[in-house]
Design a protein around this motif. Structure first.
Motif, PDB file in Angstrom:
ATOM      1  N   GLY A   1       0.782  -1.223   0.000  1.00 57.49           N
ATOM      2  CA  GLY A   1       0.000   0.000   0.000  1.00 57.49           C
ATOM      3  C   GLY A   1       0.813   1.272   0.000  1.00 57.49           C
ATOM      4  O   GLY A   1       0.262   2.362   0.166  1.00 57.49           O
ATOM      5  N   LYS A   2       2.138   1.160  -0.178  1.00 58.25           N
ATOM      6  CA  LYS A   2       3.012   2.339  -0.171  1.00 58.25           C
ATOM      7  C   LYS A   2       3.607   2.554  -1.565  1.00 58.25           C
ATOM      8  O   LYS A   2       3.870   1.598  -2.295  1.00 58.25           O
ATOM      9  N   GLY A   3       3.828   3.805  -1.913  1.00 57.89           N
ATOM     10  CA  GLY A   3       4.386   4.123  -3.223  1.00 57.89           C
ATOM     11  C   GLY A   3       5.903   4.142  -3.247  1.00 57.89           C
ATOM     12  O   GLY A   3       6.505   4.423  -4.278  1.00 57.89           O
ATOM     13  N   TYR A   4       6.518   3.858  -2.127  1.00 56.11           N
ATOM     14  CA  TYR A   4       7.981   3.865  -2.028  1.00 56.11           C
ATOM     15  C   TYR A   4       8.446   2.567  -1.374  1.00 56.11           C
ATOM     16  O   TYR A   4       7.644   1.778  -0.854  1.00 56.11           O
ATOM     17  N   LYS A   5       9.754   2.364  -1.388  1.00 57.31           N
ATOM     18  CA  LYS A   5      10.318   1.155  -0.803  1.00 57.31           C
ATOM     19  C   LYS A   5      11.049   1.469   0.498  1.00 57.31           C
ATOM     20  O   LYS A   5      11.374   2.617   0.795  1.00 57.31           O
ATOM     21  N   GLN A   6      11.316   0.409   1.258  1.00 53.47           N
ATOM     22  CA  GLN A   6      12.081   0.536   2.498  1.00 53.47           C
ATOM     23  C   GLN A   6      13.480  -0.026   2.264  1.00 53.47           C
ATOM     24  O   GLN A   6      13.636  -1.084   1.667  1.00 53.47           O
ATOM     25  N   TYR A   7      14.480   0.695   2.743  1.00 52.80           N
ATOM     26  CA  TYR A   7      15.862   0.300   2.499  1.00 52.80           C
ATOM     27  C   TYR A   7      16.562   0.016   3.822  1.00 52.80           C
ATOM     28  O   TYR A   7      16.472   0.803   4.769  1.00 52.80           O
ATOM     29  N   ARG A   8      17.272  -1.124   3.875  1.00 52.39           N
ATOM     30  CA  ARG A   8      17.990  -1.528   5.083  1.00 52.39           C
ATOM     31  C   ARG A   8      19.479  -1.574   4.801  1.00 52.39           C
ATOM     32  O   ARG A   8      19.913  -2.151   3.796  1.00 52.39           O
ATOM     33  N   LEU A   9      20.259  -0.998   5.702  1.00 47.12           N
ATOM     34  CA  LEU A   9      21.699  -0.884   5.509  1.00 47.12           C
ATOM     35  C   LEU A   9      22.368  -2.244   5.365  1.00 47.12           C
ATOM     36  O   LEU A   9      23.292  -2.419   4.563  1.00 47.12           O
ATOM     37  N   GLY A  10      21.908  -3.223   6.133  1.00 48.73           N
ATOM     38  CA  GLY A  10      22.530  -4.543   6.119  1.00 48.73           C
ATOM     39  C   GLY A  10      22.379  -5.298   4.816  1.00 48.73           C
ATOM     40  O   GLY A  10      23.041  -6.333   4.617  1.00 48.73           O
ATOM     41  N   ASP A  11      21.529  -4.813   3.920  1.00 50.75           N
ATOM     42  CA  ASP A  11      21.318  -5.512   2.642  1.00 50.75           C
ATOM     43  C   ASP A  11      22.422  -5.221   1.623  1.00 50.75           C
ATOM     44  O   ASP A  11      22.506  -5.906   0.600  1.00 50.75           O
ATOM     45  N   TYR A  12      23.249  -4.216   1.897  1.00 49.57           N
ATOM     46  CA  TYR A  12      24.252  -3.795   0.909  1.00 49.57           C
ATOM     47  C   TYR A  12      25.621  -4.393   1.225  1.00 49.57           C
ATOM     48  O   TYR A  12      25.845  -4.962   2.301  1.00 49.57           O
ATOM     49  N   SER A  13      26.536  -4.286   0.287  1.00 52.07           N
ATOM     50  CA  SER A  13      27.853  -4.907   0.430  1.00 52.07           C
ATOM     51  C   SER A  13      28.596  -4.332   1.634  1.00 52.07           C
ATOM     52  O   SER A  13      28.408  -3.174   2.011  1.00 52.07           O
ATOM     53  N   ASN A  14      29.439  -5.151   2.247  1.00 48.38           N
ATOM     54  CA  ASN A  14      30.198  -4.733   3.431  1.00 48.38           C
ATOM     55  C   ASN A  14      31.092  -3.531   3.128  1.00 48.38           C
ATOM     56  O   ASN A  14      31.279  -2.656   3.980  1.00 48.38           O
ATOM     57  N   TRP A  15      31.644  -3.483   1.916  1.00 51.25           N
ATOM     58  CA  TRP A  15      32.533  -2.380   1.549  1.00 51.25           C
ATOM     59  C   TRP A  15      31.780  -1.056   1.584  1.00 51.25           C
ATOM     60  O   TRP A  15      32.279  -0.059   2.115  1.00 51.25           O
ATOM     61  N   LEU A  16      30.570  -1.039   1.019  1.00 55.20           N
ATOM     62  CA  LEU A  16      29.765   0.183   1.019  1.00 55.20           C
ATOM     63  C   LEU A  16      29.323   0.540   2.431  1.00 55.20           C
ATOM     64  O   LEU A  16      29.309   1.721   2.808  1.00 55.20           O
ATOM     65  N   GLN A  17      28.973  -0.454   3.229  1.00 52.13           N
ATOM     66  CA  GLN A  17      28.553  -0.197   4.606  1.00 52.13           C
ATOM     67  C   GLN A  17      29.664   0.457   5.413  1.00 52.13           C
ATOM     68  O   GLN A  17      29.427   1.383   6.198  1.00 52.13           O
ATOM     69  N   LYS A  18      30.888  -0.015   5.226  1.00 50.35           N
ATOM     70  CA  LYS A  18      32.021   0.558   5.964  1.00 50.35           C
ATOM     71  C   LYS A  18      32.230   2.018   5.611  1.00 50.35           C
ATOM     72  O   LYS A  18      32.598   2.838   6.452  1.00 50.35           O
TER      73      LYS A  18
END
Length: 266
Positions: free
Chosen positions: A107-124
């Motif tokens: 029911g939402k027009g946007y998405k939810q983003y979680r930090l843990g879903d991305y590569s470790n290099w980008l997270q660092k």
């Protein structure tokens, strides 16, 4: 008689030389006029790029048109290293942006983003305090959230939830839906007197310079935006790589011409 490959390399490097001048001027202008941390961060890469293009173009131009073999040899070495660098970066961009995607909300027009879903290099990179403070300054100076507020200021909370928000708008400019805050405006929400399991709820602040810029969702939104941009950049890099290989091949022909002409002189 100057051969075709020498002429072509000379023309290409003359055009690159002309291109380096506005890039260098822009870098120097930013170093004197930049008022934000984001603009200041751009000045050194621009100056470095301008100087690099200027020197390489001069080496290729003089080497090809004036038959200076050693300059053309340096030009070819730099071009080869540039080809290797662009190829390595393209592969790297595909690898580090392979992970991560927004979660579709019912029911939402946007998405939810979680930090843990991305590569470790980008997270660092985004978890580094110094780096993130600079990024926050850029986000604020780019007015991504003030524009978001101005665009949807007339929305009710129900209407806002159906809007097609960008990753940055969803992650940085509004609190997480699970916080259950009371809606006042797109960038102003009243907290309930309760404890939250999501740390982003405590990080939210109605101050327009704070908002959710300290939230994990904001970092995730930035990484999603980076991922989308890097995917596009990687495609452009492939085209640029093909162009570099062609120029390098022509440069090799010009180098052989120079050596041949020098041999005939002796």
């Amino acid at each position: 008689m100057v051969r075709f490959s020498n002429n072509l390399i000379g023309i290409l490097n003359f055009l690159t030389l002309l291109l380096s001048i506005p890039i260098l001027v822009a870098g120097v202008w930013l170093s004197r006029q930049a008022s934000t941390e984001c603009e200041k961060w751009l000045e050194k890469p621009l100056i470095a790029l301008g100087v690099f293009l200027l020197l390489v173009s001069l080496a290729g131009l003089i080497g090809a048109c004036c038959h200076v073999t050693w300059l053309l040899w340096i030009y070819l070495v730099v071009m080869f290293l540039l080809i290797v660098l662009v190829f390595a970066f393209t592969i790297f961009a595909f690898v580090v942006t392979n992970k991560g995607a927004g979660e579709t909300l019912s029911g939402k027009g946007y998405k939810q983003y979680r930090l843990g879903d991305y590569s470790n290099w980008l997270q660092k990179r985004v978890n580094n305090t110094k780096t993130w403070n600079r990024i926050k300054s850029c986000l604020y100076s780019s007015k991504v959230c003030s524009d978001f507020n101005n665009t949807y200021i007339g929305d009710t909370v129900e209407k806002l939830y159906t809007e097609n928000l960008s990753a940055l708008q969803s992650g940085c400019c509004k609190p997480s839906d699970e916080c259950g805050f009371t809606y006042q405006s797109p960038t102003m929400w009243n907290k309930a007197n309760t404890s939250y399991t999501n740390p982003d709820c405590d990080a939210w602040n109605n101050d327009p310079t704070v908002l959710c810029f300290n939230c994990q969702s904001c970092k995730a939104g930035l990484l999603q935006n980076t991922k989308d941009n890097w995917k596009k950049t990687a495609v452009i890099n492939i085209i640029f790589l093909v162009f570099l290989v062609i120029v390098y091949s022509i440069g090799c022909c010009a180098f052989r011409n120079n050596r041949s002409d020098n041999w005939k002189r002796y």
